[in-house]
Write a protein that holds these residues in place. Structure first.
Motif, PDB file in Angstrom:
ATOM      1  N   ASN A  51       8.301   3.370   5.999  1.00  0.00           N
ATOM      2  CA  ASN A  51       8.547   4.702   6.557  1.00  0.00           C
ATOM      3  C   ASN A  51       7.237   5.471   6.679  1.00  0.00           C
ATOM      4  O   ASN A  51       6.516   5.637   5.699  1.00  0.00           O
ATOM      5  CB  ASN A  51       9.524   5.488   5.661  1.00  0.00           C
ATOM      6  N   GLY A  52       6.940   5.934   7.874  1.00  0.00           N
ATOM      7  CA  GLY A  52       5.733   6.733   8.071  1.00  0.00           C
ATOM      8  C   GLY A  52       4.455   5.913   8.123  1.00  0.00           C
ATOM      9  O   GLY A  52       3.377   6.438   8.358  1.00  0.00           O
ATOM     10  N   GLY A  53       4.555   4.584   7.896  1.00  0.00           N
ATOM     11  CA  GLY A  53       3.356   3.737   7.903  1.00  0.00           C
ATOM     12  C   GLY A  53       3.085   3.169   9.285  1.00  0.00           C
ATOM     13  O   GLY A  53       3.965   3.178  10.162  1.00  0.00           O
ATOM     14  N   ASN A  54       1.844   2.673   9.476  1.00  0.00           N
ATOM     15  CA  ASN A  54       1.510   1.993  10.736  1.00  0.00           C
ATOM     16  C   ASN A  54       2.303   0.691  10.826  1.00  0.00           C
ATOM     17  O   ASN A  54       2.716   0.138   9.814  1.00  0.00           O
ATOM     18  CB  ASN A  54       0.016   1.626  10.794  1.00  0.00           C
ATOM     19  N   GLU A  55       2.439   0.196  12.028  1.00  0.00           N
ATOM     20  CA  GLU A  55       3.026  -1.137  12.199  1.00  0.00           C
ATOM     21  C   GLU A  55       2.035  -2.226  11.799  1.00  0.00           C
ATOM     22  O   GLU A  55       2.418  -3.347  11.513  1.00  0.00           O
ATOM     23  CB  GLU A  55       3.444  -1.338  13.669  1.00  0.00           C
ATOM     24  N   ARG A  56       0.736  -1.854  11.823  1.00  0.00           N
ATOM     25  CA  ARG A  56      -0.306  -2.853  11.513  1.00  0.00           C
ATOM     26  C   ARG A  56      -1.352  -2.231  10.596  1.00  0.00           C
ATOM     27  O   ARG A  56      -1.572  -1.027  10.602  1.00  0.00           O
ATOM     28  CB  ARG A  56      -0.990  -3.314  12.799  1.00  0.00           C
ATOM     29  N   LEU A  57      -2.006  -3.099   9.829  1.00  0.00           N
ATOM     30  CA  LEU A  57      -3.101  -2.669   8.960  1.00  0.00           C
ATOM     31  C   LEU A  57      -4.387  -2.634   9.778  1.00  0.00           C
ATOM     32  O   LEU A  57      -4.709  -3.604  10.483  1.00  0.00           O
ATOM     33  CB  LEU A  57      -3.243  -3.676   7.809  1.00  0.00           C
ATOM     34  N   LYS A  58      -5.109  -1.528   9.707  1.00  0.00           N
ATOM     35  CA  LYS A  58      -6.371  -1.420  10.460  1.00  0.00           C
ATOM     36  C   LYS A  58      -7.538  -1.869   9.580  1.00  0.00           C
ATOM     37  O   LYS A  58      -7.843  -1.235   8.560  1.00  0.00           O
ATOM     38  CB  LYS A  58      -6.594   0.012  10.926  1.00  0.00           C
ATOM     39  N   VAL A  59      -8.182  -2.963   9.995  1.00  0.00           N
ATOM     40  CA  VAL A  59      -9.268  -3.568   9.221  1.00  0.00           C
ATOM     41  C   VAL A  59     -10.549  -3.515  10.040  1.00  0.00           C
ATOM     42  O   VAL A  59     -10.551  -3.889  11.219  1.00  0.00           O
ATOM     43  CB  VAL A  59      -8.916  -5.039   8.877  1.00  0.00           C
TER      44      VAL A  59
END
Length: 503
Positions: free
Chosen positions: A112-120
């Motif tokens: 909930n409220g998080g990105n769909e992907r991790l930004k690295v």
């Protein structure tokens, strides 16, 4: 390149001004590069004293962290050197007078409220014709785009090579920041919303560690470029493995240790060097003036990684194995004459020492297979070169010590599945193992055969598997952060329940 002139100049400077720490430390480093070992122990004692005094006086040590990793100095002193250099980077960062950055909210990926992907984000000056890109070339494009959004920030200009073009074309976001100031780069990283920022340089040429000192991302990680501790309070994690950085040695690192399964040291040979495995187009010994009838030991490391103890051991091995020779590289050429003289003084015949020029990567891997056994340097191991020889199907003997750079080759060997036959525990055992393998041909042939057969299946060369495990590590780092926990040591397992690679 003018080594002899440099040695002469440093000696003249010290004659004029004996208390000149830079000259003393640079002289030692230059002598180490060409295997000039007279007064070596005395000089190391002197340099260690200089470093300790400088650290007590809060002066930046005259020995750089990258040199310290290959010196026989106390690992805690090496940590102190790195700490001083990290503090210097913080000071450089503070001159830009940036207000602290706001970081992305601690919301789990796909939650909930998080990105769909991790930004690295990956920061490096070595996206180009450099060992880092030879090893990591596929990694940036292999990340799973459903779970990870990759940004590469290039600190160096485009060198026009295939390595640069490839990373540029395969990476989702590739940004050339070479013309920007460090504060502008840090702002860009922060505005891109990077959640995990990876430093691929550490204390190597071209680094801009002040970017990390500005803390543009909530989680900052050291990987690959520098095989040691950064000593930086702004670097949370070091990506390593259980063999290279065991928890019993965690006190010599400032970072929390992330243990990847198998080996932390990634490579790209399965993608880029498959043709080495083709038995039809092999080199012949005569192509390089190598004797057809001798047993050939080889070490392709830069000469600065050698020391009298290992070279004496090699000389003993050569004297005990009839009709044997040692193949070394002119890396640099200025070291050849000294090593030949040293070997002669130990009673080794001149024709038992063979030097060849450094070769291009592809040819270097291919011709490695012409040797019978690789002898590693304990003080600072074969890292890239170790991976090269194992891919060529050449077994090695390696002796791990305490610091990270002394343990990498052992980890490479373990990840082939044949580590027990290549790792030894003492210098005496090193000598015995090398002699035994040389005199017991069936035993060595069996090991070589197993190594060649393992190349396409063992974890060491499985880049895709390695990338998936790295993603597990990144998600664990992020999830710890989201749950309000401080960075902590952890060991990644290939278990989707404990270490998911997608959320």
């Amino acid at each position: 390149g003018h080594v002899e002139a440099a040695i002469k100049s440093y000696k003249q400077a010290l004659h004029l001004r004996p208390d000149f720490p830079e000259a003393t430390c640079n002289l030692l480093h230059t002598l180490q590069c060409v295997c000039s070992w007279e007064d070596r122990d005395k000089m190391f004692t002197e340099v260690e004293g200089i470093i300790r005094r400088q650290i007590n006086m809060s002066v930046l040590p005259s020995v750089q962290p990258f040199h310290a990793i290959a010196y026989p100095i106390d690992p805690l002193l090496a940590l102190d050197i790195s700490r001083k250099y990290a503090a210097h980077c913080s000071m450089v960062a503070s001159r830009f007078a940036l207000p602290p950055f706001n970081h992305p909210a601690p919301n789990r990926i796909k939650g909930n409220g998080g990105n769909e992907r991790l930004k690295v984000g990956y920061v490096s000056s070595d996206f180009g014709n450099h060992p880092l890109s030879h090893l990591m070339g596929s990694v940036f494009g292999m990340h799973n785009r459903e779970n990870v959004e990759v940004f590469c920030y290039a600190l160096s200009q485009n060198d026009g090579t295939e390595w640069r073009q490839r990373i540029q074309s395969e990476t989702e976001h590739f940004i050339d920041v070479s013309a920007m100031s460090s504060d502008v780069i840090a702002k860009m990283i922060n505005e891109d919303g990077i959640q995990i920022l990876i430093n691929l340089n550490g204390y190597t040429k071209g680094a801009r560690n002040e970017i990390f000192a500005m803390q543009p991302a909530p989680i900052q990680v050291s990987y690959m470029g520098f095989p040691g501790t950064t000593g930086a309070d702004y670097i949370d994690y070091l990506v390593t493995d259980e063999f290279v950085s065991p928890l019993r040695y965690s006190h010599i690192y400032s970072e929390k240790l992330v243990h990847l399964p198998h080996c932390y040291f990634v490579n790209d040979y399965k993608q880029k060097n498959r043709d080495v495995l083709d038995p039809t187009c092999q080199h012949k010994r005569s192509d390089y003036g190598l004797p057809e009838d001798k047993f050939i030991f080889a070490c392709f490391n830069q000469l600065y990684k050698m020391d009298p103890e290992i070279f004496n051991t090699w000389c003993n091995i050569l004297k005990r194995v009839p009709n044997s020779a040692l193949w070394l590289l002119k890396f640099p050429a200025a070291g050849e004459m000294r090593l030949r003289a040293y070997a002669a003084a130990q009673g080794v015949q001149p024709e038992q020492i063979i030097f060849t020029d450094v070769a291009m990567k592809h040819e270097h891997i291919r011709r490695s297979a012409l040797a019978d056994l690789c002898l590693d340097t304990p003080l600072c191991n074969a890292h890239t070169t170790g991976t090269d020889v194992l891919w060529a199907g050449l077994p090695m003997v390696t002796l791990p010590l305490e610091k990270m750079a002394t343990r990498v080759a052992g980890s490479l060997c373990l990840a082939t599945g044949l580590g027990e036959e290549m790792i030894v525990n003492s210098m005496k055992e090193y000598e015995e193992q090398a002699v035994t393998l040389a005199l017991n041909r069936p035993k060595l042939q069996a090991l070589t055969k197993k190594l060649k057969e393992a190349r396409l299946t063992c974890p060491l060369f499985d880049t895709a598997r390695w990338v998936r495990n790295l993603e597990r590590a990144y998600l664990k780092m992020w999830n710890l952060y989201c749950s309000g926990q401080q960075p902590q040591h952890f060991k990644v397992t290939e278990n989707d329940f404990d270490f998911p690679y997608d959320r």
